[in-house]
Design a protein around this motif. Sequence first.
Motif, PDB file in Angstrom:
ATOM      1  N   CYS A 138       0.830  -1.203   0.000  1.00  0.00           N
ATOM      2  CA  CYS A 138       0.000   0.000   0.000  1.00  0.00           C
ATOM      3  C   CYS A 138       0.870   1.260   0.000  1.00  0.00           C
ATOM      4  N   GLY A 156      -1.078  -1.013   6.957  1.00  0.00           N
ATOM      5  CA  GLY A 156      -2.526  -1.216   7.055  1.00  0.00           C
ATOM      6  C   GLY A 156      -3.258   0.095   7.224  1.00  0.00           C
ATOM      7  N   CYS A 157      -4.222   0.353   6.345  1.00  0.00           N
ATOM      8  CA  CYS A 157      -5.038   1.562   6.453  1.00  0.00           C
ATOM      9  C   CYS A 157      -6.377   1.295   5.784  1.00  0.00           C
TER      10      CYS A 157
END
Lengths: 345, 804
Positions: A265, A272-273
């Motif tokens: 990402c 992690g989002c």
Amino acid sequence: MQERLKELQQEAIQKIEQSSSLKELNDIRVAYLGKKGPITEVLRGMGKLSAEERPIMGALANEVREAIATVLEAKQKELEEAAVLEKLASESIDVTLPGRPVKVGNHHPLTRIIEEIEDLFIGMGYQVAEGPEVEQDYYNFEALNLPKGHPARDMQDSFYITDEILLRTHTSPVQARTMEKNQGKGPIKIICPGKVYRRDNDDATHSHQFMQIEGLVVGENIRMSDLHGTLEIFAKKMFGEDREIRLRPSFFPFTEPSVEMDISCMICGGHGCNVCKKTGWIEILGAGMVHPNVLEMAGYDSKKYTGFAFGMGPERIAMLKYGVDDIRHFYTNDVRFLKQFSKHE
Amino acid sequence: MFVSYKWLQDYVDLSGVSAVELAEKITKSGIEVEGVDVLNEGITGVVVGHVVERVQHPNADKLSKCQVDIGQGEPVQIICGAPNVAQGQKVAVATVGAVLPGNFKIKRAKLRGEESNGMICSLTELGVEAKVVPKEYSEGIFVFPQDAEVGTDAIALLNRDDEVLELGLTPNRADCLSMLGVAYEVAAILGREVKLPEIDVQPVTEKATDYITVKVEANEDNPLYAAKVIKNVKIGPAPLWMQTRLMSAGIRPHNNVVDITNYILLEYGQPLHAFDYDRLGSNEILVRRANDGEKFTTLDDVERTLTSDHLVITNGTEPVALAGVMGGANSEVTSDTTTVLLEAAYFTGGTVRKASKDHGLRSEASARFEKGVDPNRVRAAGERAAYLIGKYAGGEVLEGASEVDTLTVEPAVVSITLEKINNVIGTNLTVADVEAIFERLQFAVSSEGETITVTAPTRRGDIKIEEDLIEEVARLYGYDNIPKTLPIGSATPGKLSDYQKKRRIVRQYLEGAGLFQAVTYSLTSEEKAAQFALEKRDFIRLAMPMSEDRSILRLSIMPQLLEVVKYNSARQNDSLAVYETGAVFLANGNEALPEEQEHLAGAITGLWHSHSWQGEKKAVDFYVVKGILEGLFAKFGLTESVTYVQAKVDNMHPGRTAEIHLNGERIGFVGQVHPTMQKELDLKDTYVFELSLKAVLEEATAALRYEAIPRFPSITRDIALVVDKETVSGVLKDVIQQAGGKLLKEVSVFDLYEGERMEEGKKSIAYSLKYMDPERTLTDEEVTKVHTQVLEALKTQAGAVLRG
Ligand SMILES: [Zn+2]
């Protein structure tokens, strides 16, 4: 006489120094150095002098003239410079006012993404292949190992015009056509961008018309590792050198084995989002080794030739890269949206 | 497919692998795990309680005052609003201090004056989706079986201490539409064993064939039909563990028999159907195609009209089920059922797909038949279901099954060489490496030299050819472990075609001139499709459009581009310049593909030039747009080939529009949108152009050659001409150029006057003529001679006289 000359010199120099304009200065020049001036007059009286005195007096008169002229010139220069400065001062403008705008438009963001991808692959020896948007069922489906009645046809509900003609649902028919045109010979290295159409209701994430860009390489020794290497170069060039890639097995009727590629990402760097749904990975494209049925149908000996193909959506890439939150923006063409894509990055 | 982590452990040892780790491994080896749902997330402090007393709340009709034993000494008082709470029930109690989903904290409270120490919970309050809660508990609290132990963890008893993996299955992996299929996959990934479910039927001596005969008239659609009979069944709830597993998988529990068929559907991936034997009305099952127009009421109480495309199960005469899709109301299992006829059958995908699509009945069962069930698991699924019905519904399983079996099952045998595997993947695996992978998958494998032969089990119907084996090897080897290389072999030149290069130049040029690129839809409405078309052709209509607005392929870009102008104008972006390049579609009859012609269209409105604080403003006009086009044509060396002809074009201003001709052929138009249309669209004056980009870009461009910089001076003569108002500049220019010959280098207009100082019907137009000879300095006399010829020609050919 001598004294008179000295007096004149002193008097003239004093006047020059007191003068404050070029005109005044010019008057002084005429008054003292002119033909009717006092020095000339003094010299006119030289006839009364002795032959010995005459050259001495002549030299003196010249000295006086020169002295006056030198001072006069200096003063003139000074006054001229002052005049220039004064003129420039009167011409000054407000440099903080805005400049005259230069009107320049720019590429649509999807064109921008497509050209960027085209250029990247052109640099790796690919050519750009294009084909019709209205296609025969044969090229859109059958030649891609999707015979009539195949369950995977459900995956892409299509706009048919007649039973045999439809709006292409992907740019893969361009691959089928290119292979057919090459008559069973390699190598082929193409990238195929273009518009495609599917029966979807337009909303924030769906559009009945969208772009696709696919790549195809066919040759005698094309391996899955070549696909892996190619996709890694693409991901790093397109999304940044610090991107990681992850390949996952998948399923497409026209490739076997099939691959889906995720990139780490770019928003959270993999921690992690919301964009990556907390996984750290973002799905970016589908790929795989060209299915032997596809090769055979296009006239290639699948024992001898292998190939890889990949495909992706410029809208999705643009949405990820630029943070666009609604796919409809691309087709509404609000200039306030369009003009944001002028900047080089 | 929802896969319970706890349930999966019945078949594979998952020790040392958490649900999240398992999800990651499954994803990386081929099946995307779309999410891991932690069922008890955010829940603490819920225990089993015993309602020892329930009385009416003194101050509220709808509330009960309960004394509940929660295993902590004296019972606690809890006020409960559920209509179904009753004395003697075992219930789930959120004790004081408990937390429920949504961070709902349970506190000691007073409700209408009565103390309440906790809450008796419904399943939805514990995070269960409402659509899977059993009907009898959907309006109130959940009630445990009586054997539930007071004070124990209610969440564990409900199997909510579990995690559910959501698998996103691609069409080729229908084998993972079952727990067993997932078990084989997981076992292969982890290198562990698969434990098969227990089947231990103790049949009674009566035979199924004594009760029922089976006939199949449509063997192609239904090659295998097995009917088992279980008698003396007592319909009641299924065991709690089974109900909770169904709920976690997204299926609502009904009763023991129906739940068992659903449980087997999930476990084996084999849909089963239970009929009430006594309601069948015969001792016969006949499978046949329906008659056209035949009526049948499915168990959702909807009357369906069937066609001969649909396969039905009948009792010999009347349909009792729509094969593989849904049973009939007439033979449904009810609470009174005592004898169950259990159907385990293989229906082909096509027939089930047709029926489920025609009737809008997509179910867990139909989805599995559509994708293909494992033909070798049909009977085992039936046996296992019969066993469970015997065990959990108190039934007696009759011996054997009444069957029709015309199914031939041949597992796929595929051979491949090691070289092929390594060549396609780009690896250096050994025969042993490859064999080990197939062994993990529980595929039979043998090798002879470097040729490996694999027999794929029937559950993996997707394995058919060499490439399928390569994929299995690659995915279990790990895609990420595949080396990264680049294609080798003969080099290919990477480049754009001339056409593509020129298209990019067009874009850059127009953007440099201030236009923004737009991209609009190819599909349009009937009304718009006809507007601005350069060529009138038949409309190309979609067979099934989604709306009238998007039903016909465009013949011109212009209507859509004007929509863009309209959209922006309505949002105060009223000075706008946009262009688009894209295909328009020209019909070629019904059989052939249309001709796709790439067009270029542009639209400019509002101020072309403005400089706010200097007070300069210039609205766009015809000549702004024409100038842009002239620049474009100059870019491709087409200045001399293009002419502009005053013309009438539909929807364009009749006096301010020109057709664009390239080598005498009409390729487009430029001008102002017709004021009527401008008004309709609520536009200010809008100047537009559209032309065939294909025609322009396919025109060969001459090689670029340097031309010597003139070394000799030129002589300029200015002339002001008086001509009729109708005389156009282009004609005068042609006359001047012809008469001027090769000494005349340039002609340009520098003034136009049509004011009142002119005689009625006349105008004045002034030209600057530049004469030059590249080889020498011209004399005044030479120029005068040519210039006089020019003036003479103007007079005789165009009636133009010098202005006095
Ligand atoms: Zn992220």
